[in-house]
Design a protein around this motif. Structure first.
Motif, mmCIF file in Angstrom:
data_model
loop_
_atom_site.group_PDB
_atom_site.id
_atom_site.type_symbol
_atom_site.label_atom_id
_atom_site.label_comp_id
_atom_site.label_asym_id
_atom_site.label_seq_id
_atom_site.Cartn_x
_atom_site.Cartn_y
_atom_site.Cartn_z
ATOM 1 N N MET A 1 0.817 -1.180 0.000
ATOM 2 C CA MET A 1 0.000 0.000 0.000
ATOM 3 C C MET A 1 0.871 1.258 0.000
ATOM 4 N N VAL A 2 1.905 1.247 0.834
ATOM 5 C CA VAL A 2 2.812 2.388 0.887
ATOM 6 C C VAL A 2 3.528 2.525 -0.452
ATOM 7 N N GLY A 3 3.879 1.425 -1.060
ATOM 8 C CA GLY A 3 4.538 1.432 -2.366
ATOM 9 C C GLY A 3 3.666 2.066 -3.422
ATOM 10 N N ARG A 4 2.364 1.774 -3.382
ATOM 11 C CA ARG A 4 1.440 2.376 -4.351
ATOM 12 C C ARG A 4 1.331 3.878 -4.138
ATOM 13 N N LYS A 5 1.306 4.291 -2.875
ATOM 14 C CA LYS A 5 1.199 5.703 -2.553
ATOM 15 C C LYS A 5 2.438 6.452 -3.064
ATOM 16 N N VAL A 6 3.599 5.870 -2.855
ATOM 17 C CA VAL A 6 4.850 6.477 -3.319
ATOM 18 C C VAL A 6 4.845 6.532 -4.843
ATOM 19 N N GLN A 7 4.424 5.401 -5.446
ATOM 20 C CA GLN A 7 4.387 5.347 -6.913
ATOM 21 C C GLN A 7 3.417 6.397 -7.444
ATOM 22 N N ARG A 8 2.263 6.552 -6.828
ATOM 23 C CA ARG A 8 1.274 7.549 -7.248
ATOM 24 C C ARG A 8 1.850 8.961 -7.099
ATOM 25 N N ASN A 9 2.546 9.223 -6.021
ATOM 26 C CA ASN A 9 3.155 10.541 -5.804
ATOM 27 C C ASN A 9 4.235 10.837 -6.845
ATOM 28 N N VAL A 10 5.001 9.807 -7.194
ATOM 29 C CA VAL A 10 6.035 9.975 -8.213
ATOM 30 C C VAL A 10 5.394 10.325 -9.551
ATOM 31 N N TRP A 11 4.331 9.595 -9.920
ATOM 32 C CA TRP A 11 3.651 9.872 -11.194
ATOM 33 C C TRP A 11 2.997 11.256 -11.183
ATOM 34 N N MET A 12 2.478 11.675 -10.052
ATOM 35 C CA MET A 12 1.895 13.018 -9.961
ATOM 36 C C MET A 12 2.986 14.071 -10.116
ATOM 37 N N ALA A 13 4.135 13.838 -9.516
ATOM 38 C CA ALA A 13 5.251 14.777 -9.633
ATOM 39 C C ALA A 13 5.741 14.846 -11.071
ATOM 40 N N ILE A 14 5.832 13.688 -11.721
ATOM 41 C CA ILE A 14 6.246 13.651 -13.136
ATOM 42 C C ILE A 14 5.231 14.395 -13.984
ATOM 43 N N GLY A 15 3.967 14.190 -13.751
ATOM 44 C CA GLY A 15 2.912 14.890 -14.490
ATOM 45 C C GLY A 15 2.992 16.394 -14.281
ATOM 46 N N PHE A 16 3.216 16.788 -13.026
ATOM 47 C CA PHE A 16 3.332 18.212 -12.721
ATOM 48 C C PHE A 16 4.531 18.829 -13.445
ATOM 49 N N VAL A 17 5.662 18.147 -13.413
ATOM 50 C CA VAL A 17 6.872 18.634 -14.089
ATOM 51 C C VAL A 17 6.634 18.734 -15.596
ATOM 52 N N LEU A 18 5.970 17.732 -16.174
ATOM 53 C CA LEU A 18 5.678 17.773 -17.605
ATOM 54 C C LEU A 18 4.775 18.953 -17.950
ATOM 55 N N LEU A 19 3.739 19.177 -17.156
ATOM 56 C CA LEU A 19 2.858 20.323 -17.386
ATOM 57 C C LEU A 19 3.629 21.638 -17.271
ATOM 58 N N LEU A 20 4.495 21.709 -16.299
ATOM 59 C CA LEU A 20 5.307 22.898 -16.109
ATOM 60 C C LEU A 20 6.218 23.132 -17.309
ATOM 61 N N LEU A 21 6.874 22.080 -17.792
ATOM 62 C CA LEU A 21 7.754 22.194 -18.958
ATOM 63 C C LEU A 21 6.969 22.614 -20.205
ATOM 64 N N ILE A 22 5.809 22.024 -20.414
ATOM 65 C CA ILE A 22 4.973 22.395 -21.554
ATOM 66 C C ILE A 22 4.603 23.868 -21.464
ATOM 67 N N GLY A 23 4.252 24.320 -20.278
ATOM 68 C CA GLY A 23 3.917 25.733 -20.078
ATOM 69 C C GLY A 23 5.089 26.646 -20.376
ATOM 70 N N VAL A 24 6.266 26.274 -19.903
ATOM 71 C CA VAL A 24 7.462 27.085 -20.145
ATOM 72 C C VAL A 24 7.765 27.147 -21.635
ATOM 73 N N PHE A 25 7.739 26.009 -22.330
ATOM 74 C CA PHE A 25 7.993 25.997 -23.769
ATOM 75 C C PHE A 25 6.956 26.823 -24.527
ATOM 76 N N TYR A 26 5.706 26.748 -24.106
ATOM 77 C CA TYR A 26 4.643 27.512 -24.747
ATOM 78 C C TYR A 26 4.897 29.010 -24.594
ATOM 79 N N VAL A 27 5.209 29.437 -23.389
ATOM 80 C CA VAL A 27 5.472 30.861 -23.138
ATOM 81 C C VAL A 27 6.695 31.329 -23.919
ATOM 82 N N LEU A 28 7.771 30.546 -23.898
ATOM 83 C CA LEU A 28 8.985 30.932 -24.612
ATOM 84 C C LEU A 28 8.755 31.019 -26.116
ATOM 85 N N SER A 29 8.043 30.061 -26.676
ATOM 86 C CA SER A 29 7.810 30.096 -28.120
ATOM 87 C C SER A 29 6.915 31.268 -28.492
ATOM 88 N N ASN A 30 5.920 31.571 -27.681
ATOM 89 C CA ASN A 30 5.073 32.737 -27.960
ATOM 90 C C ASN A 30 5.865 34.027 -27.847
#
Length: 180
Positions: A1-30
């Motif tokens: 159960m703890v492993g799933r929670k950690v795994q879920r947090n890692v995937w959420m962090a990866i998703g957040f970082v990806l969204l952040l990177l997409i936002g940065v690239f979008y702003v820079l290109s504009n």
């Protein structure tokens, strides 16, 4: 159960970082597109700010870097191909990768005047287009303005005596006087 929670947090962090990177690239290109659009608008005879090229004032035309940078920051710069300097004849040759039309002819007048005002020993400019070539001499430009070009170093005078008249009048006589 703890492993799933950690795994879920890692995937959420990866998703957040990806969204952040997409936002940065979008702003820079504009921002880059906006900056290029603003430069294109500014680099025409109607909107050019002569004050921005005062940094290229020089007593001698033999500095290829200075001449190249000057012509990178005035109208027609997006069509600039190669340049040549003949320091013995005080001649600057610039090739443009476009055809000449009325707007290009206005830029020929604007650019030649700016170059003669800023580069003190420049005597001849040959602007070569795919369909035409314009050879402008300092003597002809000085004759058009009734003498020395020193007063045109003041951006407000340049605007009043060069930029505004180019926008209001027929340029055929002006161009003919510059290139006779």
């Amino acid at each position: 159960m703890v492993g799933r929670k950690v795994q879920r947090n890692v995937w959420m962090a990866i998703g957040f970082v990806l969204l952040l990177l997409i936002g940065v690239f979008y702003v820079l290109s504009n921002n880059q597109v906006k900056s290029e659009r603003e430069k294109e608008i500014e680099l025409n005879t109607a909107n050019h700010n002569f004050e921005k090229v005062l940094a290229y004032e020089n007593d001698y035309m033999g500095n290829a870097s200075n001449m190249g940078n000057l012509f990178n920051n005035i109208p027609l710069s997006s069509y600039k191909d190669n340049i040549e300097l003949d320091s013995d004849a005080f001649t600057f040759i610039i090739n443009y990768d476009t055809t000449s039309d009325e707007e290009a002819e206005k830029a020929v007048i604007y650019n030649a005047t700016a170059a003669f005002v800023l580069v003190k020993n420049l005597e001849v400019i040959n602007m070569r287009f795919l369909n035409n070539s314009y050879v402008v001499t300092r003597e002809n430009v000085e004759e058009w303005f009734g003498g020395d070009l020193k007063e045109l170093i003041d951006p407000s005078m340049f605007k009043e005596k060069v930029q505004k008249p180019l926008l209001k009048s027929e340029i055929n006589d002006w161009l003919a006087s510059y290139t006779n």
